[in-house]
Structure formats: C-alpha cells, structure tokens
Design a protein around this motif. Sequence first.
Motif, PDB file in Angstrom:
ATOM      1  N   THR A   1       6.519  -5.099   1.253  1.00 12.45           N
ATOM      2  CA  THR A   1       6.004  -5.139   0.096  1.00 12.45           C
ATOM      3  C   THR A   1       7.253  -4.419  -0.924  1.00 12.45           C
ATOM      4  N   HIS A   2       8.151  -3.841  -0.332  1.00 14.63           N
ATOM      5  CA  HIS A   2       9.228  -2.925  -0.997  1.00 14.63           C
ATOM      6  C   HIS A   2      10.299  -4.050  -1.322  1.00 14.63           C
ATOM      7  N   ILE A   3      10.291  -5.187  -1.178  1.00 15.72           N
ATOM      8  CA  ILE A   3      11.385  -6.091  -1.622  1.00 15.72           C
ATOM      9  C   ILE A   3      10.833  -7.258  -2.614  1.00 15.72           C
ATOM     10  N   ASN A   4      11.695  -7.560  -3.785  1.00 14.90           N
ATOM     11  CA  ASN A   4      11.194  -8.273  -4.912  1.00 14.90           C
ATOM     12  C   ASN A   4      11.537  -9.576  -4.332  1.00 14.90           C
ATOM     13  N   ALA A   5      11.293 -10.804  -5.404  1.00 13.20           N
ATOM     14  CA  ALA A   5      11.693 -12.208  -5.112  1.00 13.20           C
ATOM     15  C   ALA A   5      12.886 -12.393  -4.736  1.00 13.20           C
ATOM     16  N   SER A   6      13.803 -11.690  -5.447  1.00 12.89           N
ATOM     17  CA  SER A   6      15.219 -11.800  -5.298  1.00 12.89           C
ATOM     18  C   SER A   6      15.790 -10.924  -3.899  1.00 12.89           C
ATOM     19  N   GLY A   7      14.974 -10.279  -3.294  1.00 15.99           N
ATOM     20  CA  GLY A   7      15.458  -9.688  -2.079  1.00 15.99           C
ATOM     21  C   GLY A   7      15.770  -8.276  -2.226  1.00 15.99           C
ATOM     22  N   GLU A   8      15.602  -7.567  -3.375  1.00 15.06           N
ATOM     23  CA  GLU A   8      16.100  -6.397  -3.730  1.00 15.06           C
ATOM     24  C   GLU A   8      14.800  -5.372  -3.390  1.00 15.06           C
ATOM     25  N   ALA A   9      15.398  -3.954  -3.293  1.00 11.27           N
ATOM     26  CA  ALA A   9      14.485  -2.885  -3.171  1.00 11.27           C
ATOM     27  C   ALA A   9      13.789  -2.722  -4.421  1.00 11.27           C
ATOM     28  N   ASN A  10      12.417  -2.457  -4.248  1.00  9.39           N
ATOM     29  CA  ASN A  10      11.528  -2.475  -5.538  1.00  9.39           C
ATOM     30  C   ASN A  10      10.385  -1.624  -5.161  1.00  9.39           C
ATOM     31  N   MET A  11       9.964  -0.736  -6.080  1.00 12.73           N
ATOM     32  CA  MET A  11       8.853   0.184  -6.038  1.00 12.73           C
ATOM     33  C   MET A  11       7.760  -0.777  -6.317  1.00 12.73           C
ATOM     34  N   VAL A  12       6.782  -0.735  -5.475  1.00 14.35           N
ATOM     35  CA  VAL A  12       5.498  -1.485  -5.727  1.00 14.35           C
ATOM     36  C   VAL A  12       4.718  -1.099  -7.102  1.00 14.35           C
ATOM     37  N   ASP A  13       4.313  -1.995  -7.640  1.00 13.18           N
ATOM     38  CA  ASP A  13       3.198  -1.683  -8.679  1.00 13.18           C
ATOM     39  C   ASP A  13       1.854  -1.737  -8.221  1.00 13.18           C
ATOM     40  N   VAL A  14       1.353  -0.289  -8.268  1.00 11.12           N
ATOM     41  CA  VAL A  14       0.018  -0.036  -7.869  1.00 11.12           C
ATOM     42  C   VAL A  14      -0.995   0.153  -8.920  1.00 11.12           C
ATOM     43  N   SER A  15      -0.392  -0.175 -10.384  1.00 11.33           N
ATOM     44  CA  SER A  15      -1.338   0.240 -11.481  1.00 11.33           C
ATOM     45  C   SER A  15      -2.485  -0.595 -11.243  1.00 11.33           C
ATOM     46  N   GLY A  16      -2.443  -1.805 -11.092  1.00  8.62           N
ATOM     47  CA  GLY A  16      -3.679  -2.807 -10.971  1.00  8.62           C
ATOM     48  C   GLY A  16      -4.819  -2.456  -9.861  1.00  8.62           C
ATOM     49  N   LYS A  17      -4.351  -1.539  -8.716  1.00 10.15           N
ATOM     50  CA  LYS A  17      -5.259  -1.212  -7.604  1.00 10.15           C
ATOM     51  C   LYS A  17      -6.283  -0.209  -7.999  1.00 10.15           C
ATOM     52  N   THR A  18      -7.393  -0.254  -7.256  1.00  6.75           N
ATOM     53  CA  THR A  18      -8.188   0.734  -7.262  1.00  6.75           C
ATOM     54  C   THR A  18      -8.282   1.886  -6.613  1.00  6.75           C
ATOM     55  N   ASP A  19      -8.668   2.882  -7.178  1.00 13.65           N
ATOM     56  CA  ASP A  19      -8.529   4.544  -6.362  1.00 13.65           C
ATOM     57  C   ASP A  19      -9.692   4.191  -5.257  1.00 13.65           C
ATOM     58  N   THR A  20      -9.051   4.530  -4.154  1.00 14.27           N
ATOM     59  CA  THR A  20      -9.881   4.860  -2.957  1.00 14.27           C
ATOM     60  C   THR A  20      -9.790   6.041  -2.277  1.00 14.27           C
ATOM     61  N   VAL A  21     -10.477   6.547  -1.445  1.00 11.26           N
ATOM     62  CA  VAL A  21     -10.183   7.740  -0.639  1.00 11.26           C
ATOM     63  C   VAL A  21      -9.456   7.212   0.529  1.00 11.26           C
ATOM     64  N   ARG A  22      -8.109   7.837   0.671  1.00 16.22           N
ATOM     65  CA  ARG A  22      -7.168   7.389   1.557  1.00 16.22           C
ATOM     66  C   ARG A  22      -6.862   8.725   2.392  1.00 16.22           C
ATOM     67  N   GLU A  23      -6.606   8.450   3.715  1.00 14.24           N
ATOM     68  CA  GLU A  23      -6.288   9.699   4.476  1.00 14.24           C
ATOM     69  C   GLU A  23      -5.299   9.224   5.762  1.00 14.24           C
ATOM     70  N   ALA A  24      -4.518   9.730   6.260  1.00 10.89           N
ATOM     71  CA  ALA A  24      -3.590   9.415   7.142  1.00 10.89           C
ATOM     72  C   ALA A  24      -3.444  10.765   8.013  1.00 10.89           C
ATOM     73  N   ARG A  25      -3.188  10.414   9.420  1.00 11.79           N
ATOM     74  CA  ARG A  25      -2.744  11.442  10.349  1.00 11.79           C
ATOM     75  C   ARG A  25      -1.668  11.095  11.115  1.00 11.79           C
ATOM     76  N   ALA A  26      -0.716  12.027  11.418  1.00 13.07           N
ATOM     77  CA  ALA A  26       0.510  11.419  12.013  1.00 13.07           C
ATOM     78  C   ALA A  26       0.912  12.847  13.120  1.00 13.07           C
TER      79      ALA A  26
END
Length: 159
Positions: A5-30
């Motif tokens: 997801t962090h690679i654009n169509a030209s193969g360059e590093a890219n920050m993902v645009d999350v503006s269209g995503k819905t807020d959800t509760v997210r949790e991670a354990r490591a």
Amino acid sequence: MNQFTHINASGEANMVDVSGKTDTVREARAEAFVRMAPETLQLIVSGQHHKGDVFATARIAGIQAAKKTWELIPLCHPLLLSKVEVQLEAIEADNLVRIESVCKLAGKTGVEMEALTAASVAALTIYDMCKAVQKDIVIEQVRLLEKTGGKSGHFKVDA
C-alpha cells in the motif's frame, strides 16, 4: 496476496491517503523477548541493578516510543492513541524478559506499527540499561500477536 500500500503507480514510496476511510476501533498487540545471563536477570528482578528500576524505565520508553512512531517510521501517520500499555515479565527459567505491548485508538488506520515500536524500544531500553553488566544480550522475536479493526479485520498468530 495483497499489494504493497505504500508504493504508488510509479513504484515510489508513498504515504497512504486514509481520508476516505471510516473511523473504527483498532487495537494491536505485539511482543519481544530479551535473552540474558541469569545473573543479569537476577539484578533486574531483585531490584539491585545500579541504574534503578529497569522494568519501569523500559515501560515508559515503550509508551513514549508508541506515541512517536510516526516520527520514526517515515510513512506512518501521526495517530491519536487512546491506550498504550507495556507489560514486562521475567521468565527466570529461560533467562528471558517477555515484553507485550497493546495500542488502541478509534481512527482511520491501524496501530500495528505503534505496538511493534513500543515492544522494540522497551527491549532496546533493557539492553541499554544492562549493557554495562552484559554486552551479549539478545533481543529476539519482535512480532505482531494480534490486531483488530479496519478493512482487513482480525489477525491473530497461531498459538
């Protein structure tokens, strides 16, 4: 397999645009493990380490690191974390310290990197505090244990 997801169509590093995503509760354990000599672990467990409370320092370092993940990992989003927890457990039979971190928020992107960073920096802090006593301490098996929320749903490592 999913695409990166962090690679654009030209193969360059890219920050993902999350503006269209819905807020959800997210949790991670490591988790991470720190292997050391029995004598070093005993210094920590007994509270006799000359630098003070190793677990308390590592816990605070892990929490701070989770909050700064976006500054450390180039394409991570700055997140408003609602929870960061770092637990440390001495496993004396195996000469290990087990670190488990939990990160949580309600937002548009996951917190896996924050949980992994928390566990990693807590492990590095243990190494830093103990290197004067033992230089060959080994940090092992930094990994994601579980994540919930978001489009990709629930992930949990096999037992």
